[in-house]
Design a protein around this motif. Structure first.
Motif, PDB file in Angstrom:
ATOM      1  N   UNK A 159      14.216   2.309  14.963  1.00  0.00           N
ATOM      2  CA  UNK A 159      13.605   3.536  14.469  1.00  0.00           C
ATOM      3  C   UNK A 159      14.394   4.055  13.281  1.00  0.00           C
ATOM      4  N   UNK A 160      13.739   4.203  12.133  1.00  0.00           N
ATOM      5  CA  UNK A 160      14.425   4.637  10.919  1.00  0.00           C
ATOM      6  C   UNK A 160      14.906   6.077  11.023  1.00  0.00           C
ATOM      7  N   UNK A 161      14.241   6.876  11.820  1.00  0.00           N
ATOM      8  CA  UNK A 161      14.627   8.277  11.966  1.00  0.00           C
ATOM      9  C   UNK A 161      16.003   8.425  12.596  1.00  0.00           C
ATOM     10  N   UNK A 182      12.108  -1.201  27.761  1.00  0.00           N
ATOM     11  CA  UNK A 182      11.759  -0.158  26.796  1.00  0.00           C
ATOM     12  C   UNK A 182      10.584  -0.576  25.911  1.00  0.00           C
ATOM     13  N   UNK A 183      10.127  -1.816  26.056  1.00  0.00           N
ATOM     14  CA  UNK A 183       9.051  -2.335  25.220  1.00  0.00           C
ATOM     15  C   UNK A 183       8.017  -3.020  26.096  1.00  0.00           C
ATOM     16  N   UNK A 184       6.759  -2.663  25.876  1.00  0.00           N
ATOM     17  CA  UNK A 184       5.636  -3.273  26.585  1.00  0.00           C
ATOM     18  C   UNK A 184       4.603  -3.660  25.532  1.00  0.00           C
ATOM     19  N   UNK A 185       4.042  -4.848  25.660  1.00  0.00           N
ATOM     20  CA  UNK A 185       3.034  -5.274  24.705  1.00  0.00           C
ATOM     21  C   UNK A 185       1.944  -6.063  25.392  1.00  0.00           C
ATOM     22  N   UNK A 225       4.056  -1.337  22.412  1.00  0.00           N
ATOM     23  CA  UNK A 225       4.444   0.040  22.706  1.00  0.00           C
ATOM     24  C   UNK A 225       5.962   0.090  22.868  1.00  0.00           C
ATOM     25  N   UNK A 226       6.625   0.833  21.991  1.00  0.00           N
ATOM     26  CA  UNK A 226       8.063   1.094  22.127  1.00  0.00           C
ATOM     27  C   UNK A 226       8.207   2.481  22.741  1.00  0.00           C
ATOM     28  N   UNK A 227       8.887   2.570  23.896  1.00  0.00           N
ATOM     29  CA  UNK A 227       8.883   3.773  24.719  1.00  0.00           C
ATOM     30  C   UNK A 227      10.075   4.671  24.413  1.00  0.00           C
ATOM     31  N   UNK A 228       9.903   5.939  24.770  1.00  0.00           N
ATOM     32  CA  UNK A 228      11.009   6.902  24.673  1.00  0.00           C
ATOM     33  C   UNK A 228      11.976   6.729  25.838  1.00  0.00           C
ATOM     34  N   UNK A 229      11.434   6.568  27.053  1.00  0.00           N
ATOM     35  CA  UNK A 229      12.245   6.361  28.246  1.00  0.00           C
ATOM     36  C   UNK A 229      11.810   5.065  28.906  1.00  0.00           C
ATOM     37  N   UNK A 230      12.769   4.351  29.462  1.00  0.00           N
ATOM     38  CA  UNK A 230      12.482   3.050  30.068  1.00  0.00           C
ATOM     39  C   UNK A 230      11.645   3.211  31.325  1.00  0.00           C
ATOM     40  N   UNK A 231      10.857   2.180  31.609  1.00  0.00           N
ATOM     41  CA  UNK A 231      10.065   2.132  32.833  1.00  0.00           C
ATOM     42  C   UNK A 231      10.389   0.832  33.555  1.00  0.00           C
ATOM     43  N   UNK A 232       9.994   0.780  34.834  1.00  0.00           N
ATOM     44  CA  UNK A 232      10.206  -0.415  35.647  1.00  0.00           C
ATOM     45  C   UNK A 232       8.888  -1.161  35.788  1.00  0.00           C
ATOM     46  N   UNK A 240       6.576   4.557  19.554  1.00  0.00           N
ATOM     47  CA  UNK A 240       5.921   3.808  18.476  1.00  0.00           C
ATOM     48  C   UNK A 240       4.826   2.948  19.096  1.00  0.00           C
ATOM     49  N   UNK A 241       3.615   3.074  18.565  1.00  0.00           N
ATOM     50  CA  UNK A 241       2.506   2.190  18.922  1.00  0.00           C
ATOM     51  C   UNK A 241       2.202   1.341  17.689  1.00  0.00           C
ATOM     52  N   UNK A 242       2.342   0.031  17.811  1.00  0.00           N
ATOM     53  CA  UNK A 242       2.289  -0.876  16.661  1.00  0.00           C
ATOM     54  C   UNK A 242       1.196  -1.910  16.897  1.00  0.00           C
TER      55      UNK A 242
END
Length: 585
Positions: A391-393, A289-292, A275-282, A259-261
């Motif tokens: 995520x609603x899905x 899981x979230x970077x903004x 940015x809400x990610x599919x896979x976590x990053x370091x 998700x890009x919001x």
């Protein structure tokens, strides 16, 4: 007549209120019908999925079983043989503690060692080693805290052992080695948990064009290098790159963004791209899981003691105007960057989403009372950490708990399609937001239920995952919550029926039948109805003025004594008494 009723309420206002009530009831009926259709579709899809999988539960792989089950050595060949048999040995390579038992060395993995301590004894050097073992629970049940204990529930466990060592120096050395091994193993375990699930990202392909989208003077969360510093966000061929002030950078691939919001600053302190990610990053040593990236458009802290001004101070008005211009400028810059990215990257690869402010509602998420905003694909709170992105899905059903109209708040629980994930809760949502949330969920084709009490979701999901096929055959969510909603609807219908007018039975005998007094009373009632119908168009002030005119006319025609008595009575009467007297005439 001015279109007012007996109590001064405009008739068109009453008609409008009735029309609003009818419209709300019609919308509620449509939502109920749509919810039934969603349940039938959900049930059909679930049964079809169970038939394809054969009703078997998904089982995880065997990755990490060696460490999870506390296995020190895979075979006898890996066991050290050149170690003295009558001494305690610490094997740092295999994270194992070797203890002598009846002349043989017995391996104990460091994960099942709780700790060690010195035993106070006269002229003796004793070392006590404590192990992890099942503890007693309610009803005599045993509680197992590690997988190694859970896989051997009927085994005999050693709680502690005590050894007598030859010298104080030897005792201190063994204790230090055991504590160092345990500390190193805990640090290694924490690092493995952080990097678990992290997928190696692709290498960033830099764009050769100078016109690639860029946004300057931004802050990033989490901070790069542990410090707050400004930087630049650039869009390249296959991902974004944030470059900090000291050359540090963070790469985010397009294929890893779920998700890009974009949330502009509207009655808020910051403008943000999240940015809400599919896979976590370091980022540094932090797993996220979230970077903004964001910019502060308004000062978060202001010393009001130094700025005591009048409400009509021109300087303060100019400052507010500058803040509005500053907010508008940054919102436009972010909006242009988002539009340029969608044009260059393509909507099939990346599409930005924005929240709907009119659908926002307050609730307690992640232990903080925040305002949550729905978007097309998720429910978010991204203005300050901890972030909340749902995520609603991934959601199967939503359950409203503590829905009693005598309460001011209710709770929401989102149950995921993957039942192994713990349901997500939002507490203390105002009751005024219930209809708005129901309408939003129904528009997103999401099934929801209502419950009058809080539920124990841990045991409920454990029951559902134990036998999914039986759970769906017994009605699943509809069997749990559907009956309570039907009873509530039936209770509302019965209340409406009880308030309805019931005509009297003509065959029943009347006590006033055949009485002259009864006939006169009936005529008076009819006359009063006629008067009320004729004067229904008069409001309160007109009725009071007419009553005063009647009093003055009556006092003028009578004698002096009667005029005085009548005037005294008129003065003692209040407006309600005169209104009742006029209604009676």
């Amino acid at each position: 007549a001015d279109g007012r009723g007996a109590k001064g309420v405009p008739r068109h206002s009453r008609r409008r209120a009735q029309q609003v009530d009818v419209a709300k009831e019609s919308e509620a009926a449509k939502r109920r019908d749509h919810q039934k259709e969603l349940w039938e579709q959900m049930k059909a899809d679930a049964l079809e999925k169970l038939e394809e999988s054969g009703g078997k539960k998904e089982e995880g792989g065997k990755k990490g079983d060696r460490e999870r089950l506390a296995i020190s050595y895979d075979s006898r060949t890996s066991f050290p043989h050149n170690v003295p048999r009558n001494r305690i040995h610490v094997d740092h390579k295999n994270d194992t503690l070797l203890l002598p038992v009846y002349g043989d060395l017995v391996p104990f993995h460091i994960s099942i060692v709780r700790g060690c301590s010195r035993v106070q004894a006269d002229d003796q050097h004793e070392l006590r080693i404590n192990f992890v073992s099942p503890s007693g629970g309610p009803g005599g049940q045993s509680i197992t805290s590690t997988p190694a204990l859970a896989t051997n529930p009927h085994s005999v466990f050693v709680r502690e052992v005590t050894y007598r060592l030859g010298s104080e120096r030897q005792l201190t050395t063994v204790m230090r080695q055991i504590k160092e091994l345990r500390k190193r193993w805990q640090q290694s375990k924490a690092m493995k948990e952080k990097i678990e699930g992290i997928v190696q990202q692709d290498a960033l392909v830099l764009s050769s064009s100078r016109n690639n989208p860029k946004l300057y003077n931004l802050l990033i969360r989490p901070n790069v290098g542990g410090r707050r510093a400004t930087g630049t966000l650039e869009a390249h061929k296959n991902g974004f790159r944030f470059i900090g002030g000291k050359g540090q950078h963070v790469d985010i691939m397009y294929n890893n963004i779920r998700h890009a919001i974009f949330q502009p600053a509207k009655n808020t302190l910051i403008t943000v791209i999240h940015f809400h990610l599919r896979n976590a990053i370091m980022i540094g040593r932090k797993r996220t899981m979230d970077v903004q990236v964001y910019v502060e458009v308004v000062e978060a802290i202001r010393d009001i003691e130094k700025e005591r001004r009048s409400a009509w101070d021109q300087d303060e008005m100019d400052e507010e105007q500058r803040e509005r211009e500053h907010r508008r400028k940054w919102n436009d810059m972010f909006r242009k960057f988002v539009g340029h990215c969608e044009q260059v990257i393509g909507l099939d690869t990346l599409e930005f989403d924005s929240p709907y402010p009119e659908l926002g509602f307050f609730g307690v998420a992640e232990r903080n009372n925040v305002k949550l905003y729905p978007t097309v694909n998720c429910l978010i709170h991204i203005l300050d950490p901890p972030f909340f992105v749902l995520t609603l899905e991934d959601v199967e059903v939503t359950v409203f708990e503590r829905v009693n109209y005598g309460l001011k708040n209710f709770d929401m629980t989102f149950v995921f399609k993957n039942w192994t994930i713990t349901p997500k809760r939002i507490d203390s949502v105002p009751m005024e937001s219930l209809d708005k949330i129901e309408e939003w969920l129904d528009s997103c084709d999401m099934k929801y239920y209502k419950s009058k009490a809080n539920l124990n979701w841990k045991s409920l999901m454990k029951m559902a995952t134990a036998d999914p096929e039986e759970f769906w055959e017994q009605g699943a969510w509809e069997g749990m919550f559907g009956s309570s909603e039907e009873e509530e609807d039936a209770g509302e219908d019965s209340e409406d029926d009880s308030d309805a007018f019931v005509p009297p039975d003509d065959s029943a005998p009347s006590s006033s039948e055949g009485s002259d007094y009864g006939e006169e009373e009936e005529e008076d009632v009819l006359d009063s109805d006629v008067v009320s119908d004729d004067e229904s168009g008069m409001d309160w002030s007109e009725l009071e003025e007419e009553a005063e005119r009647e009093d003055r006319k009556r006092n003028f025609d009578g004698d002096q004594g009667s005029r005085k008595r009548s005037r005294d009575d008129s003065d003692s009467d209040g407006p309600n008494d005169r209104y009742k007297r006029k209604r009676k005439r």
